[in-house]
Design a protein around this motif. Sequence first.
Motif, PDB file in Angstrom:
ATOM      1  N   MET A   1       0.829  -1.198   0.000  1.00  0.00           N
ATOM      2  CA  MET A   1       0.000   0.000   0.000  1.00  0.00           C
ATOM      3  C   MET A   1       0.874   1.264   0.000  1.00  0.00           C
ATOM      4  SD  MET A   1      -2.630   1.775  -0.084  1.00  0.00           S
ATOM      5  CE  MET A   1      -3.767   0.405  -0.236  1.00  0.00           C
ATOM      6  N   ARG A   2       1.942   1.263   0.782  1.00  0.00           N
ATOM      7  CA  ARG A   2       2.806   2.426   0.808  1.00  0.00           C
ATOM      8  C   ARG A   2       3.414   2.686  -0.569  1.00  0.00           C
ATOM      9  NH1 ARG A   2       6.810   3.629   5.720  1.00  0.00           N
ATOM     10  NH2 ARG A   2       4.718   3.834   6.615  1.00  0.00           N
ATOM     11  N   ASP A   3       3.803   1.625  -1.255  1.00  0.00           N
ATOM     12  CA  ASP A   3       4.360   1.777  -2.601  1.00  0.00           C
ATOM     13  C   ASP A   3       3.312   2.360  -3.550  1.00  0.00           C
ATOM     14  OD1 ASP A   3       6.422   1.051  -4.781  1.00  0.00           O
ATOM     15  OD2 ASP A   3       4.600   0.024  -5.452  1.00  0.00           O
ATOM     16  N   PHE A   4       2.082   1.879  -3.472  1.00  0.00           N
ATOM     17  CA  PHE A   4       1.012   2.375  -4.332  1.00  0.00           C
ATOM     18  C   PHE A   4       0.753   3.859  -4.081  1.00  0.00           C
ATOM     19  CE2 PHE A   4      -3.603   3.281  -4.706  1.00  0.00           C
ATOM     20  CZ  PHE A   4      -3.729   3.151  -6.093  1.00  0.00           C
ATOM     21  N   ARG A   8       2.735   5.816  -6.972  1.00  0.00           N
ATOM     22  CA  ARG A   8       1.780   5.858  -8.069  1.00  0.00           C
ATOM     23  C   ARG A   8       0.776   6.997  -7.936  1.00  0.00           C
ATOM     24  NH1 ARG A   8       0.316  -0.632  -8.697  1.00  0.00           N
ATOM     25  NH2 ARG A   8       2.428  -1.387  -8.266  1.00  0.00           N
ATOM     26  N   VAL A   9       0.359   7.279  -6.711  1.00  0.00           N
ATOM     27  CA  VAL A   9      -0.661   8.319  -6.523  1.00  0.00           C
ATOM     28  C   VAL A   9      -0.036   9.691  -6.304  1.00  0.00           C
ATOM     29  CG1 VAL A   9      -2.658   9.060  -5.189  1.00  0.00           C
ATOM     30  CG2 VAL A   9      -2.261   6.621  -5.560  1.00  0.00           C
ATOM     31  N   VAL A  10       0.931   9.800  -5.401  1.00  0.00           N
ATOM     32  CA  VAL A  10       1.524  11.096  -5.083  1.00  0.00           C
ATOM     33  C   VAL A  10       2.018  11.839  -6.332  1.00  0.00           C
ATOM     34  CG1 VAL A  10       3.485  12.219  -3.937  1.00  0.00           C
ATOM     35  CG2 VAL A  10       2.087  10.560  -2.681  1.00  0.00           C
ATOM     36  N   PRO A  11       2.718  11.168  -7.273  1.00  0.00           N
ATOM     37  CA  PRO A  11       3.179  11.904  -8.456  1.00  0.00           C
ATOM     38  C   PRO A  11       2.053  12.451  -9.333  1.00  0.00           C
ATOM     39  CG  PRO A  11       4.407   9.845  -8.194  1.00  0.00           C
ATOM     40  CD  PRO A  11       3.237   9.778  -7.262  1.00  0.00           C
ATOM     41  N   ARG A  12       0.813  11.993  -9.097  1.00  0.00           N
ATOM     42  CA  ARG A  12      -0.296  12.411  -9.952  1.00  0.00           C
ATOM     43  C   ARG A  12      -1.312  13.277  -9.210  1.00  0.00           C
ATOM     44  NH1 ARG A  12      -2.134   7.191 -13.345  1.00  0.00           N
ATOM     45  NH2 ARG A  12      -3.140   8.843 -14.575  1.00  0.00           N
ATOM     46  N   THR A  61      -1.749  10.974   0.898  1.00  0.00           N
ATOM     47  CA  THR A  61      -1.979  11.564  -0.414  1.00  0.00           C
ATOM     48  C   THR A  61      -3.387  12.141  -0.495  1.00  0.00           C
ATOM     49  OG1 THR A  61      -1.788  11.153  -2.796  1.00  0.00           O
ATOM     50  CG2 THR A  61      -2.783   9.414  -1.456  1.00  0.00           C
ATOM     51  N   SER A  62      -3.837  12.438  -1.702  1.00  0.00           N
ATOM     52  CA  SER A  62      -5.154  13.037  -1.907  1.00  0.00           C
ATOM     53  C   SER A  62      -6.243  12.196  -1.252  1.00  0.00           C
ATOM     54  CB  SER A  62      -5.437  13.159  -3.409  1.00  0.00           C
ATOM     55  OG  SER A  62      -6.782  13.529  -3.627  1.00  0.00           O
ATOM     56  N   LEU A  63      -7.035  12.816  -0.394  1.00  0.00           N
ATOM     57  CA  LEU A  63      -8.086  12.081   0.304  1.00  0.00           C
ATOM     58  C   LEU A  63      -9.196  11.643  -0.642  1.00  0.00           C
ATOM     59  CD1 LEU A  63      -8.352  14.106   3.628  1.00  0.00           C
ATOM     60  CD2 LEU A  63      -6.998  12.071   3.110  1.00  0.00           C
ATOM     61  N   ALA A  64      -9.212  12.185  -1.858  1.00  0.00           N
ATOM     62  CA  ALA A  64     -10.198  11.743  -2.843  1.00  0.00           C
ATOM     63  C   ALA A  64      -9.982  10.285  -3.205  1.00  0.00           C
ATOM     64  CB  ALA A  64     -10.116  12.615  -4.094  1.00  0.00           C
ATOM     65  N   ALA A 166      -0.689  14.484   8.308  1.00  0.00           N
ATOM     66  CA  ALA A 166       0.305  15.187   9.113  1.00  0.00           C
ATOM     67  C   ALA A 166       1.707  14.642   8.851  1.00  0.00           C
ATOM     68  CB  ALA A 166      -0.042  15.066  10.600  1.00  0.00           C
ATOM     69  N   GLN A 167       1.811  13.341   8.670  1.00  0.00           N
ATOM     70  CA  GLN A 167       3.115  12.741   8.359  1.00  0.00           C
ATOM     71  C   GLN A 167       3.647  13.276   7.034  1.00  0.00           C
ATOM     72  OE1 GLN A 167       4.984  10.242  10.310  1.00  0.00           O
ATOM     73  NE2 GLN A 167       6.466  11.190   8.916  1.00  0.00           N
ATOM     74  N   ARG A 168       2.752  13.446   6.060  1.00  0.00           N
ATOM     75  CA  ARG A 168       3.174  13.997   4.760  1.00  0.00           C
ATOM     76  C   ARG A 168       3.708  15.418   4.937  1.00  0.00           C
ATOM     77  NH1 ARG A 168       1.419  13.926  -0.624  1.00  0.00           N
ATOM     78  NH2 ARG A 168       2.789  15.295  -1.824  1.00  0.00           N
ATOM     79  N   ALA A 169       2.993  16.232   5.698  1.00  0.00           N
ATOM     80  CA  ALA A 169       3.445  17.605   5.926  1.00  0.00           C
ATOM     81  C   ALA A 169       4.801  17.626   6.621  1.00  0.00           C
ATOM     82  CB  ALA A 169       2.410  18.361   6.757  1.00  0.00           C
TER      83      ALA A 169
END
Length: 298
Positions: A1-4, A8-12, A61-64, A166-169
């Motif tokens: 999940m962390r890899d996904f 995959r999601v964060v760059p987009r 990442t995006s909560l959407a 918060a971890q992302r920030a």
Amino acid sequence: MRDFVRNRVVPRELEIVASDAIPDDLRQQEAEMALFGDAIPQDWGGLGLDLVQLAMELGYTSLAVRSMFGTNSGIAGQVLVGFRTDAQKQQWLPRLAEGDVASFALTEPGAGSDPAGLRTTATRDGDDWIISGPALVGDERTGYRAAMTSLARGRIHIEALAVGSAQRALDESVSYAATATQGGTPIGDFQLVQAMLADQQTGVMAGRALVREAARLYVTGEDQRIAPSVAKLFCTEMVGKVADPTVQVHGGTGPRRQDTAPPRRHAAAGRSPPRSGWRPALSPSSHAADRDRGAPRR
């Protein structure tokens, strides 16, 4: 999940914001990973995963992305898991786990946070029910209890998402502080920046510990009311207090930088409205004092 999430999601994320939609290929990947049934028991076609760890990863990442399947396996799916017959579970849960969209009828103009204030009614008519608003799941003996139990579980999910945001920030702050320089010195060497990073780290760790304890109490049945509410209150306020310094660490360009936008946006989606009496941890006078000692201007 962390890899996904991170590769995959964060760059987009900017693509998701610009199109106001989750790309079809990401949705397909989510379905292939069986995320629509992440918290649905394996007996009913789901993964039966941990209550909080997955949410912490998704909060990064995006909560959407999480919203695409959060209701299926969470607030709606758990009503079926905990309060419906085996026949109903067999009819609906595998479909939810495969990606059919579920909903949970709660919000009204005058109710939402206070479910007891709902004005939608269900009136028995022989073997049927006449609903004055959106269709509801339950009967006159368990409907309200099922809703409240599911909402309490949902609070744990939301607070875990807040910890992920918060971890992302925090990660964005640490990364920038380690590489950006002023006068040849990494800004992470300045005491004021170090203090902000320390406050961010403290908030993240406290939130993570509180979420895990609330989840433990919920699962064991020791406390399914107060602990989830306390943890949600703390974490949804904490995420805002952790995200705000991310902009400060990035200096004068912080409000405009694209790399600070996602954490701030995610934090805004998960934070509670500000309450009277809250003040930033650092006052303008302390900013000026530290600047005079050589800290970077923001």
